[in-house]
Design a protein around this motif. Structure first.
Motif, PDB file in Angstrom:
ATOM      1  N   ARG A  42       0.793  -0.845  -0.303  1.00 47.54           N
ATOM      2  CA  ARG A  42      -0.002   0.280  -0.288  1.00 47.54           C
ATOM      3  C   ARG A  42       1.170   1.053  -0.172  1.00 47.54           C
ATOM      4  NH1 ARG A  42      -5.183  -1.056   1.020  1.00 47.54           N
ATOM      5  NH2 ARG A  42      -5.479  -3.647   2.262  1.00 47.54           N
ATOM      6  N   GLN A  43       0.688   2.428  -1.088  1.00 49.55           N
ATOM      7  CA  GLN A  43       1.126   3.851  -0.649  1.00 49.55           C
ATOM      8  C   GLN A  43       1.560   4.437   0.750  1.00 49.55           C
ATOM      9  OE1 GLN A  43      -0.357   6.419  -3.680  1.00 49.55           O
ATOM     10  NE2 GLN A  43       0.750   8.181  -2.558  1.00 49.55           N
ATOM     11  N   GLY A  44       2.629   4.587   1.089  1.00 46.74           N
ATOM     12  CA  GLY A  44       3.066   4.851   2.588  1.00 46.74           C
ATOM     13  C   GLY A  44       3.233   4.338   3.214  1.00 46.74           C
ATOM     14  N   GLU A  45       2.811   2.639   3.007  1.00 46.58           N
ATOM     15  CA  GLU A  45       3.270   2.006   4.178  1.00 46.58           C
ATOM     16  C   GLU A  45       4.604   1.765   4.241  1.00 46.58           C
ATOM     17  OE1 GLU A  45       1.132  -1.865   4.146  1.00 46.58           O
ATOM     18  OE2 GLU A  45       2.537  -2.378   2.018  1.00 46.58           O
ATOM     19  N   ARG A  46       5.652   1.838   5.655  1.00 45.45           N
ATOM     20  CA  ARG A  46       6.850   0.990   5.275  1.00 45.45           C
ATOM     21  C   ARG A  46       7.019  -0.319   5.203  1.00 45.45           C
ATOM     22  NH1 ARG A  46      11.279   5.235   5.818  1.00 45.45           N
ATOM     23  NH2 ARG A  46       9.729   6.401   6.966  1.00 45.45           N
ATOM     24  N   VAL A  47       8.131  -0.920   4.473  1.00 47.80           N
ATOM     25  CA  VAL A  47       8.446  -2.320   4.227  1.00 47.80           C
ATOM     26  C   VAL A  47       9.307  -2.871   4.807  1.00 47.80           C
ATOM     27  CG1 VAL A  47       8.250  -4.126   2.341  1.00 47.80           C
ATOM     28  CG2 VAL A  47       7.342  -1.338   2.090  1.00 47.80           C
ATOM     29  N   ASP A  48       9.137  -4.038   5.674  1.00 49.76           N
ATOM     30  CA  ASP A  48      10.060  -4.649   6.381  1.00 49.76           C
ATOM     31  C   ASP A  48      10.407  -5.812   5.732  1.00 49.76           C
ATOM     32  OD1 ASP A  48      10.610  -2.583   8.167  1.00 49.76           O
ATOM     33  OD2 ASP A  48       8.323  -3.266   9.168  1.00 49.76           O
ATOM     34  N   GLY A  77       4.031 -10.581 -13.101  1.00 51.33           N
ATOM     35  CA  GLY A  77       4.884 -10.486 -11.641  1.00 51.33           C
ATOM     36  C   GLY A  77       4.806 -12.509 -11.107  1.00 51.33           C
ATOM     37  N   ASP A  78       5.965 -12.547 -12.359  1.00 47.52           N
ATOM     38  CA  ASP A  78       6.749 -13.854 -13.298  1.00 47.52           C
ATOM     39  C   ASP A  78       7.195 -14.047 -12.959  1.00 47.52           C
ATOM     40  OD1 ASP A  78       4.613 -14.129 -14.147  1.00 47.52           O
ATOM     41  OD2 ASP A  78       5.311 -14.077 -15.999  1.00 47.52           O
ATOM     42  N   GLN A  79       8.327 -15.131 -11.329  1.00 49.12           N
ATOM     43  CA  GLN A  79       9.158 -15.177 -10.280  1.00 49.12           C
ATOM     44  C   GLN A  79      10.071 -13.534  -9.997  1.00 49.12           C
ATOM     45  OE1 GLN A  79      11.649 -18.045 -13.042  1.00 49.12           O
ATOM     46  NE2 GLN A  79      10.161 -19.587 -11.993  1.00 49.12           N
ATOM     47  N   ARG A  80       9.916 -12.982  -9.700  1.00 47.22           N
ATOM     48  CA  ARG A  80       9.742 -11.784  -9.452  1.00 47.22           C
ATOM     49  C   ARG A  80       9.599 -10.953  -8.048  1.00 47.22           C
ATOM     50  NH1 ARG A  80       8.089  -5.710 -10.675  1.00 47.22           N
ATOM     51  NH2 ARG A  80       9.147  -5.751  -8.937  1.00 47.22           N
ATOM     52  N   LEU A  81      10.540 -10.673  -7.366  1.00 44.25           N
ATOM     53  CA  LEU A  81       9.603  -9.761  -5.495  1.00 44.25           C
ATOM     54  C   LEU A  81       9.628  -8.789  -5.880  1.00 44.25           C
ATOM     55  CD1 LEU A  81      14.029 -10.425  -4.888  1.00 44.25           C
ATOM     56  CD2 LEU A  81      11.697 -11.788  -3.482  1.00 44.25           C
ATOM     57  N   PHE A  82       8.328  -7.990  -5.272  1.00 40.52           N
ATOM     58  CA  PHE A  82       7.944  -6.883  -4.559  1.00 40.52           C
ATOM     59  C   PHE A  82       9.061  -6.556  -3.248  1.00 40.52           C
ATOM     60  CE2 PHE A  82       5.487  -8.510  -8.040  1.00 40.52           C
ATOM     61  CZ  PHE A  82       4.608  -7.450  -8.312  1.00 40.52           C
ATOM     62  N   GLY A  83       8.692  -5.420  -2.916  1.00 38.68           N
ATOM     63  CA  GLY A  83       9.318  -4.050  -1.971  1.00 38.68           C
ATOM     64  C   GLY A  83      10.358  -4.621  -1.890  1.00 38.68           C
ATOM     65  N   THR A  89      15.889   1.503  -0.131  1.00 35.44           N
ATOM     66  CA  THR A  89      16.117   2.822   0.108  1.00 35.44           C
ATOM     67  C   THR A  89      15.499   3.551   1.566  1.00 35.44           C
ATOM     68  OG1 THR A  89      13.921   3.136  -0.713  1.00 35.44           O
ATOM     69  CG2 THR A  89      15.752   2.969  -1.884  1.00 35.44           C
ATOM     70  N   GLY A  90      14.831   2.399   2.207  1.00 34.76           N
ATOM     71  CA  GLY A  90      14.133   2.778   3.558  1.00 34.76           C
ATOM     72  C   GLY A  90      12.944   3.344   3.283  1.00 34.76           C
ATOM     73  N   GLN A  91      12.240   3.532   2.009  1.00 28.87           N
ATOM     74  CA  GLN A  91      11.093   5.446   1.421  1.00 28.87           C
ATOM     75  C   GLN A  91       9.894   3.993   1.789  1.00 28.87           C
ATOM     76  OE1 GLN A  91      11.739   7.945   2.197  1.00 28.87           O
ATOM     77  NE2 GLN A  91      13.896   7.336   2.278  1.00 28.87           N
ATOM     78  N   PRO A  92       8.805   4.616   2.022  1.00 30.13           N
ATOM     79  CA  PRO A  92       7.890   4.102   2.156  1.00 30.13           C
ATOM     80  C   PRO A  92       7.401   3.475   0.325  1.00 30.13           C
ATOM     81  CG  PRO A  92       7.478   6.045   3.688  1.00 30.13           C
ATOM     82  CD  PRO A  92       8.536   6.238   2.381  1.00 30.13           C
ATOM     83  N   CYS A  93       6.581   2.300   0.450  1.00 36.06           N
ATOM     84  CA  CYS A  93       5.835   2.634  -0.800  1.00 36.06           C
ATOM     85  C   CYS A  93       5.786   3.381  -1.203  1.00 36.06           C
ATOM     86  CB  CYS A  93       4.673   1.233  -0.992  1.00 36.06           C
ATOM     87  SG  CYS A  93       4.943   0.316  -2.657  1.00 36.06           S
ATOM     88  N   GLN A  94       5.608   3.882  -2.513  1.00 36.75           N
ATOM     89  CA  GLN A  94       4.911   4.593  -3.219  1.00 36.75           C
ATOM     90  C   GLN A  94       3.721   4.604  -4.055  1.00 36.75           C
ATOM     91  OE1 GLN A  94       8.730   5.243  -5.786  1.00 36.75           O
ATOM     92  NE2 GLN A  94       8.091   7.640  -5.139  1.00 36.75           N
ATOM     93  N   PHE A  95       2.920   3.103  -4.265  1.00 39.20           N
ATOM     94  CA  PHE A  95       2.392   2.640  -4.903  1.00 39.20           C
ATOM     95  C   PHE A  95       1.389   1.644  -4.249  1.00 39.20           C
ATOM     96  CE2 PHE A  95       5.359   3.734  -7.568  1.00 39.20           C
ATOM     97  CZ  PHE A  95       4.969   4.237  -8.465  1.00 39.20           C
ATOM     98  N   ASP A  96       0.440   1.420  -4.470  1.00 37.13           N
ATOM     99  CA  ASP A  96      -0.390   0.347  -4.202  1.00 37.13           C
ATOM    100  C   ASP A  96      -0.490  -0.441  -5.167  1.00 37.13           C
ATOM    101  OD1 ASP A  96      -2.125   1.731  -1.914  1.00 37.13           O
ATOM    102  OD2 ASP A  96      -3.277   2.626  -2.936  1.00 37.13           O
ATOM    103  N   VAL A  97       0.336  -1.769  -4.833  1.00 36.85           N
ATOM    104  CA  VAL A  97       0.331  -2.917  -5.600  1.00 36.85           C
ATOM    105  C   VAL A  97      -0.833  -4.276  -5.472  1.00 36.85           C
ATOM    106  CG1 VAL A  97       1.582  -4.111  -6.223  1.00 36.85           C
ATOM    107  CG2 VAL A  97       2.593  -2.313  -5.680  1.00 36.85           C
ATOM    108  N   VAL A  98      -1.589  -4.263  -6.953  1.00 40.86           N
ATOM    109  CA  VAL A  98      -3.067  -5.057  -6.441  1.00 40.86           C
ATOM    110  C   VAL A  98      -2.822  -6.161  -7.962  1.00 40.86           C
ATOM    111  CG1 VAL A  98      -5.166  -4.593  -6.439  1.00 40.86           C
ATOM    112  CG2 VAL A  98      -3.203  -2.867  -5.787  1.00 40.86           C
ATOM    113  N   PRO A  99      -3.271  -7.089  -6.977  1.00 40.00           N
ATOM    114  CA  PRO A  99      -3.515  -8.223  -8.495  1.00 40.00           C
ATOM    115  C   PRO A  99      -4.687  -8.634  -8.918  1.00 40.00           C
ATOM    116  CG  PRO A  99      -3.869  -9.114  -6.082  1.00 40.00           C
ATOM    117  CD  PRO A  99      -3.486  -7.958  -5.536  1.00 40.00           C
ATOM    118  N   LEU A 100      -5.023  -8.893 -10.104  1.00 40.76           N
ATOM    119  CA  LEU A 100      -5.827  -8.840 -11.104  1.00 40.76           C
ATOM    120  C   LEU A 100      -6.672 -10.308 -10.700  1.00 40.76           C
ATOM    121  CD1 LEU A 100      -4.245  -7.225 -14.239  1.00 40.76           C
ATOM    122  CD2 LEU A 100      -6.077  -6.460 -12.710  1.00 40.76           C
TER     123      LEU A 100
END
Length: 219
Positions: A42-48, A77-83, A89-100
């Motif tokens: 989600r946009q704005g959340e911290r990713v740990d 999203g074929d064999q890939r990482l998100f986050g 960078t230690g920065q909050p997430c810039q986007f909402d990443v939503v599955p279809l």
């Protein structure tokens, strides 16, 4: 034909990818089925932690403080990482990443990922290649959106998506991908229809004349 041995960097990147996949399938990682439409990030959340997806399609959306939204289209999203960008960078997430559609997700904790990078430096080479590819792709998209009229961009996008067999999105998602309102998006589609380039068939936008559309795009 060149082999990985003749290009050491290519071989190292391939080994890094394989090392990461091997670790993900061996480690006791949390795994679940993410429902369609529920954001992975989600946009704005911290990713740990990072999230590994074997196969799936996602949309990326950014919402500005003024209420406007912008979408980055469909990401495979074929064999890939998100986050990974946010974690590095230690920065909050810039986007909402939503599955279809529902997608299987594995969670890779931060400390586990850092240990893998330390033990297998070639994973970092693979990750660097992935990030470089994302950067080039988005820079190309940003320049196209900035330098060409909206009608050109929507027509070009339609041609590319039909060629790749990509699914249609909802109207608000389509409009967000070009940084415009639904009203403006419908108006541009109407212009392309009047030009005899596209038409609606059973609720789906289709290309009428490929040659004429190619000439319109000056390709």
């Amino acid at each position: 034909m060149p082999t990985p041995e003749s290009h050491p960097l290519t071989g190292a990147i391939a080994r890094g990818h394989q090392q990461l996949m091997d670790a993900i399938h061996v480690l006791p990682l949390k795994q679940w089925l993410l429902p369609e439409g529920e954001p992975l990030l989600r946009q704005g959340e911290r990713v740990d932690a990072l999230y590994w997806v074997e196969q799936g399609e996602f949309t990326l959306h950014y919402a500005a403080a003024n209420g406007k939204e912008f979408g980055l289209g469909i990401w495979q999203g074929d064999q890939r990482l998100f986050g990974e960008v946010e974690l590095l960078t230690g920065q909050p997430c810039q986007f909402d990443v939503v599955p279809l559609a529902p997608v299987s997700v594995r969670q890779l904790p931060r400390d586990t990922f850092e240990s893998l990078l330390t033990e297998h430096p070639e994973i970092a080479l693979w990750l660097s290649q992935q990030l470089a590819g994302y950067y080039q792709g988005q820079m190309q998209r940003a320049m196209t959106l900035s330098l060409y009229p909206l009608a050109h961009n929507i027509a070009l996008d339609l041609m590319q998506r039909r060629a790749n067999g990509e699914p249609d999105l909802k109207l608000y998602q389509e409009a967000a991908r070009f940084g415009c309102s639904e009203r403006v998006y419908r108006r541009v589609v109407a212009q392309l229809t009047e030009l005899g380039l596209v038409e609606k068939r059973e609720g789906r936008l289709e290309i009428i004349d490929q040659e004429k559309l190619t000439a319109f795009l000056d390709l």
